[in-house]
Design an enzyme around this catalytic site. Structure first.
Site, PDB file in Angstrom:
ATOM      1  N   ASP A   1     -28.171 -65.018 -42.490  1.00  0.00           N
ATOM      2  CA  ASP A   1     -29.595 -64.677 -42.536  1.00  0.00           C
ATOM      3  C   ASP A   1     -30.452 -65.318 -41.442  1.00  0.00           C
ATOM      4  O   ASP A   1     -31.679 -65.223 -41.485  1.00  0.00           O
ATOM      5  CB  ASP A   1     -30.169 -65.038 -43.904  1.00  0.00           C
ATOM      6  N   GLU A   2     -29.843 -65.945 -40.457  1.00  0.00           N
ATOM      7  CA  GLU A   2     -30.654 -66.509 -39.382  1.00  0.00           C
ATOM      8  C   GLU A   2     -29.863 -66.595 -38.082  1.00  0.00           C
ATOM      9  O   GLU A   2     -28.643 -66.703 -38.083  1.00  0.00           O
ATOM     10  CB  GLU A   2     -31.226 -67.878 -39.756  1.00  0.00           C
TER      11      GLU A   2
ATOM     12  N   ASP B   1     -35.387 -65.717 -39.008  1.00  0.00           N
ATOM     13  CA  ASP B   1     -34.923 -66.187 -40.308  1.00  0.00           C
ATOM     14  C   ASP B   1     -35.342 -65.164 -41.365  1.00  0.00           C
ATOM     15  O   ASP B   1     -36.530 -64.907 -41.569  1.00  0.00           O
ATOM     16  CB  ASP B   1     -35.556 -67.552 -40.610  1.00  0.00           C
TER      17      ASP B   1
END
Length: 366
Positions: free
Chosen positions: A108-109, A14
């Site tokens: 983003d993860e 993350d």
């Protein structure tokens, strides 16, 4: 006790305050300052906040006005989604150096299954550390990670040592880790559900574990089974490199509230056009059309209709959206409209299988 549940080595990576961190990286004068990616106007919403801003209580999805009230020194930065996509691709490329089993959740993860990895590393903990080091060195951003036997625990663990940290929950630590966990930290337990659990005397994983499957299903419906198993460390979902899209949507927030349905129809025409283009680009169609209406008092209403056939064409989407708009009287003036398509032709019906045991067999070095 042996069981058939696979014990995998899963990493959840993350990125730390991704949008805001990209802006601080690209604009060094913003480093160390409280920034919010989004708009400061009356209609503006915070998309992301730097950790400096979060100290003041600024959070994503918060109105720009409220954010500025909490942090008068807050600097607003216009989002640059093309840049975020570019950085995300660089990070994804690093992931693929270690495994092809990468399941992105957003820009983003992502989940990574490194049970068998391209580097031959026996330790998932070391793989996660190496990936984070490479992201920092090659991209210039920090990332946090959670490492454990399944996606659920890895996801929960990645929040523990943020920012720029990681946490490993070894197989033999899983049950103790989950029992001690505050119920609001369980992935899948939102604010409303957490409050309901508190009212039922469920504050920790141990409290949740003491409830029977029947009790949880009575109080939480289908989600009750999910809670029953995850608190026992059971989550059999695999990392899916090609996640199946379940819905596709577009929406617009208006600079002024709309009270005339004539003006709303013009907006719906543009939204339907955008949805249709996205469907065509993704080569998918859907049967269920949902109209999202957010009123000036921020209350939310959705109206849905399932068609007997799959649609992708703008005219059919717009026709159904209009029907849904006129389905019932509007409760107030409108600040946002959205159209989404679900029940897509990419979905496959699966019959869920239940594990026949709740123990964990220790087999791996983590």
């Amino acid at each position: 006790m042996d069981q058939d549940i696979p014990i995998r080595k899963i990493i959840h990576v993350d990125m730390d305050a991704f949008y805001a961190s990209v802006e601080q990286m690209d604009q060094p004068e913003l480093k160390g300052k409280p920034i919010a990616v989004g708009g400061s106007s009356k209609r503006g919403v915070v998309s992301a906040a730097s950790y400096e801003a979060r100290k003041f209580g600024v959070r994503s999805a918060m109105s720009g006005i409220q954010a500025k009230r909490l942090c008068p020194e807050l600097i607003f930065v216009k989002p640059r989604f093309e840049r975020y996509h570019e950085i995300s691709k660089q990070i994804r490329k690093i992931f693929l150096d270690y495994t092809d089993k990468v399941e992105p959740l957003s820009l983003d993860e992502a989940y990574l299954d490194v049970t068998e990895n391209k580097k031959g590393h026996p330790s998932a903990t070391m793989v996660a550390k190496e990936i984070r080091d490479r992201i920092l060195e090659e991209v210039g951003l920090t990332a946090s990670a959670g490492i454990s036997i399944n996606k659920f625990i890895a996801k929960v663990a990645s929040d523990f040592n943020k920012p720029n940290g990681q946490k490993t929950v070894n197989p033999e630590e899983v049950l103790d880790f989950l029992e001690a966990l505050d119920i609001k930290k369980f992935y899948g337990v939102g604010k409303v559900t957490a409050e309901k659990m508190y009212q039922l005397g469920i504050f920790t994983g141990k409290d949740l574990k003491n409830k029977s499957l029947e009790y949880l299903e009575d109080h939480f419906g289908k989600s009750g089974k999910y809670y029953f198993y995850v608190v026992r460390g059971i989550h059999t979902s695999e990392v899916k490199p090609n996640r199946i899209r379940k819905s596709l949507a577009a929406e617009r927030t208006f600079s002024e509230n709309l009270s005339s349905e004539v003006f709303m129809l013009k907006k719906l025409d543009h939204i339907a056009d955008e949805v249709s283009k996205r469907l065509q680009k993704s080569n998918v169609s859907g049967k269920t059309i949902t109209l999202k209406i957010k009123y000036s008092d921020f209350s939310l209403q959705t109206r849905s209709k399932t068609l007997p056939y799959f649609v992708q064409d703008k005219s059919l989407i717009l026709e159904t959206a209009k029907e849904l708009l006129y389905q019932d009287r509007l409760q107030n003036s409108v600040r946002l409209l959205g159209i989404s398509l679900s029940n897509l032709n990419t979905e496959k019906q699966k019959t869920p299988t239940e594990p026949n045991s709740v123990s964990v067999q220790l087999r791996f070095e983590f």
